[in-house]
Design an enzyme around this catalytic site. Structure first.
Site, PDB file in Angstrom:
ATOM      1  N   ARG A 114       0.890  -1.170   0.000  1.00  8.97           N
ATOM      2  CA  ARG A 114       0.000   0.000   0.000  1.00  8.97           C
ATOM      3  C   ARG A 114       0.922   1.212   0.000  1.00  8.97           C
ATOM      4  O   ARG A 114       1.598   1.491   0.996  1.00  8.97           O
ATOM      5  CB  ARG A 114      -0.904  -0.026   1.228  1.00  8.97           C
ATOM      6  CG  ARG A 114      -1.934   1.093   1.308  1.00  8.97           C
ATOM      7  CD  ARG A 114      -2.799   0.881   2.537  1.00  8.97           C
ATOM      8  NE  ARG A 114      -3.713   1.978   2.783  1.00  8.97           N
ATOM      9  CZ  ARG A 114      -4.968   2.032   2.347  1.00  8.97           C
ATOM     10  NH1 ARG A 114      -5.447   1.030   1.618  1.00  8.97           N
ATOM     11  NH2 ARG A 114      -5.742   3.060   2.627  1.00  8.97           N
ATOM     12  N   HIS A 141      -7.085   1.521  -6.818  1.00  9.14           N
ATOM     13  CA  HIS A 141      -7.419   0.749  -5.616  1.00  9.14           C
ATOM     14  C   HIS A 141      -8.325  -0.424  -6.019  1.00  9.14           C
ATOM     15  O   HIS A 141      -9.503  -0.474  -5.676  1.00  9.14           O
ATOM     16  CB  HIS A 141      -8.124   1.652  -4.610  1.00  9.14           C
ATOM     17  CG  HIS A 141      -8.153   1.124  -3.207  1.00  9.14           C
ATOM     18  ND1 HIS A 141      -7.590  -0.092  -2.855  1.00  9.14           N
ATOM     19  CD2 HIS A 141      -8.677   1.635  -2.063  1.00  9.14           C
ATOM     20  CE1 HIS A 141      -7.774  -0.290  -1.554  1.00  9.14           C
ATOM     21  NE2 HIS A 141      -8.423   0.737  -1.053  1.00  9.14           N
ATOM     22  N   GLN A 144     -10.529  -2.600  -3.450  1.00  7.27           N
ATOM     23  CA  GLN A 144     -11.750  -1.944  -3.003  1.00  7.27           C
ATOM     24  C   GLN A 144     -12.871  -2.090  -4.028  1.00  7.27           C
ATOM     25  O   GLN A 144     -14.010  -2.412  -3.681  1.00  7.27           O
ATOM     26  CB  GLN A 144     -11.486  -0.453  -2.750  1.00  7.27           C
ATOM     27  CG  GLN A 144     -12.718   0.315  -2.314  1.00  7.27           C
ATOM     28  CD  GLN A 144     -13.271  -0.168  -0.998  1.00  7.27           C
ATOM     29  OE1 GLN A 144     -12.551  -0.179   0.008  1.00  7.27           O
ATOM     30  NE2 GLN A 144     -14.526  -0.577  -0.961  1.00  7.27           N
ATOM     31  N   ASP A 232     -16.334   9.345  -2.200  1.00  8.64           N
ATOM     32  CA  ASP A 232     -15.189   9.077  -1.335  1.00  8.64           C
ATOM     33  C   ASP A 232     -14.804  10.389  -0.671  1.00  8.64           C
ATOM     34  O   ASP A 232     -15.277  11.476  -1.058  1.00  8.64           O
ATOM     35  CB  ASP A 232     -14.025   8.511  -2.165  1.00  8.64           C
ATOM     36  CG  ASP A 232     -12.943   7.852  -1.315  1.00  8.64           C
ATOM     37  OD1 ASP A 232     -13.097   7.819  -0.078  1.00  8.64           O
ATOM     38  OD2 ASP A 232     -11.947   7.380  -1.878  1.00  8.64           O
ATOM     39  N   CYS A 271     -16.219   3.849   0.241  1.00  8.10           N
ATOM     40  CA  CYS A 271     -15.171   2.887   0.617  1.00  8.10           C
ATOM     41  C   CYS A 271     -14.665   3.090   2.038  1.00  8.10           C
ATOM     42  O   CYS A 271     -13.976   2.209   2.564  1.00  8.10           O
ATOM     43  CB  CYS A 271     -14.028   2.928  -0.386  1.00  8.10           C
ATOM     44  SG  CYS A 271     -13.066   4.457  -0.356  1.00  8.10           S
ATOM     45  N   ARG A 299     -14.586  -6.579   1.885  1.00 10.65           N
ATOM     46  CA  ARG A 299     -13.137  -6.501   1.687  1.00 10.65           C
ATOM     47  C   ARG A 299     -12.483  -7.789   2.184  1.00 10.65           C
ATOM     48  O   ARG A 299     -11.536  -8.287   1.566  1.00 10.65           O
ATOM     49  CB  ARG A 299     -12.548  -5.294   2.431  1.00 10.65           C
ATOM     50  CG  ARG A 299     -12.866  -3.939   1.840  1.00 10.65           C
ATOM     51  CD  ARG A 299     -12.248  -3.739   0.455  1.00 10.65           C
ATOM     52  NE  ARG A 299     -10.808  -3.902   0.464  1.00 10.65           N
ATOM     53  CZ  ARG A 299      -9.944  -2.963   0.818  1.00 10.65           C
ATOM     54  NH1 ARG A 299     -10.366  -1.769   1.202  1.00 10.65           N
ATOM     55  NH2 ARG A 299      -8.642  -3.195   0.763  1.00 10.65           N
TER      56      ARG A 299
END
Length: 312
Positions: A114, A141, A144, A232, A271, A299
């Protein structure tokens, strides 16, 4: 070509990097595996198929959901994890990503990273001799978005032919949605201020491959008739001190008035983490159309699909 000695025989490595590096049947396989794990099934004939495997997780950016879902998923599948936070590695002290990849490959079965620059992910995958997983970069991402797609399918069935609307910052999550449009047959409408729209290369590449992606300035126009509405945070990691963003993005807040323009059975996703009262209101986050907690749970299940695809 890099090969893996951790799977049956000597086979090409299975990196999970971005949707434009994977084909549709592979993504479908990962999704279906994740759904099967959620239902309590054992797709690989054992409830501990990753026994003996170790996942190294490199976090150059902080995380709640990515860290816990990968760690819990790996352990539930019988494997183990080693967590490397930003100050735990030599990456910030002059060691190259390539050398880190070479060393970690001698110790572990797979590496999740990450990070900020997509070039780090790319270099890691080029020099690692174990699978590499994209846990997030500044550009994309994909973990996600696979969880988001899984969540929609659970509640409403296939995304094919549906309208997905994004209202807010054109960030890394929406870039992965753009790439996903090529594989899953939905129409993607993105409403964002012109200066915060996603990169043209993402849009152009997806459209060239048949993805139906459109950019809007007016969020109402983008959301009208949508089956899924997404947003987001306005202050993604790395932009925390940008005071101009809230003012630019205020018209793109997802509230009950905006949701009223979507299809009557539209779902809302975020998310997380959410900044309530900024990009989304409490009445939407906690309302009947919100599936954000299912989305967060998924997830865990989608990570199991990714991990087993990479390693088995």
């Amino acid at each position: 070509m890099n090969v893996s000695f951790g799977r049956k025989g000597i086979l090409p490595l299975r990196h999970f990097l971005d949707f434009d590096r994977l084909d549709t049947p592979t993504l479908r396989q990962i999704l279906d595996t994740g759904l099967r794990y959620k239902r309590g099934e054992t797709p690989h004939g054992s409830d501990k198929p990753l026994a003996g495997h170790i996942l190294a997780m490199i976090f150059e950016k902080p995380s709640t959901r990515t860290r816990v879902s990968f760690e819990a998923g790996m352990k539930q599948l019988g494997g183990d994890v080693i967590v490397l936070l930003k100050g735990d590695t030599q990456l910030g002290r002059g060691e190259t990503v390539a050398d880190t990849a070479r060393v970690l490959s001698r110790y572990v079965s797979a590496i999740m990273i990450r990070t900020d620059a997509p070039s780090k992910l790319q270099e890691l995958s080029e020099y690692a001799t174990v699978p590499v997983i994209n846990g997030l970069t500044d550009d994309t991402h994909p973990c996600q978005v696979l969880a988001d797609i899984m969540t929609f399918e659970e509640h409403r069935g296939s995304l094919a032919g549906k309208i997905v609307a994004w209202s807010g910052d054109g960030n890394n999550v929406v870039n992965s949605w753009i790439q996903a449009s090529v594989h899953f047959g939905f129409e993607l409408r993105i409403a964002a201020p012109p200066v915060l729209r996603p990169g043209e290369h993402f849009v152009d590449k997806a459209q060239a491959k048949g993805g139906r992606v459109s950019l809007y300035k007016d969020p109402v126009e983008a959301v009208t008739g949508a089956h899924l509405v997404l947003t987001d945070t306005w202050l993604s990691m790395g932009f925390d001190n940008d005071d101009s963003r809230p003012k630019l993005l205020a018209p793109y807040q997802v509230n009950s008035a905006l949701m009223a323009h979507a299809a009557p059975d539209a779902l809302f996703m975020h998310c997380l983490p959410a900044h309530r009262g900024e990009e989304v209101t409490d009445e939407v986050m906690d309302g009947p159309q919100s599936v954000v907690w299912d989305e967060a749970e998924n997830r865990l299940h989608i990570q199991k699909g990714i991990l087993t695809w990479c390693l088995l």
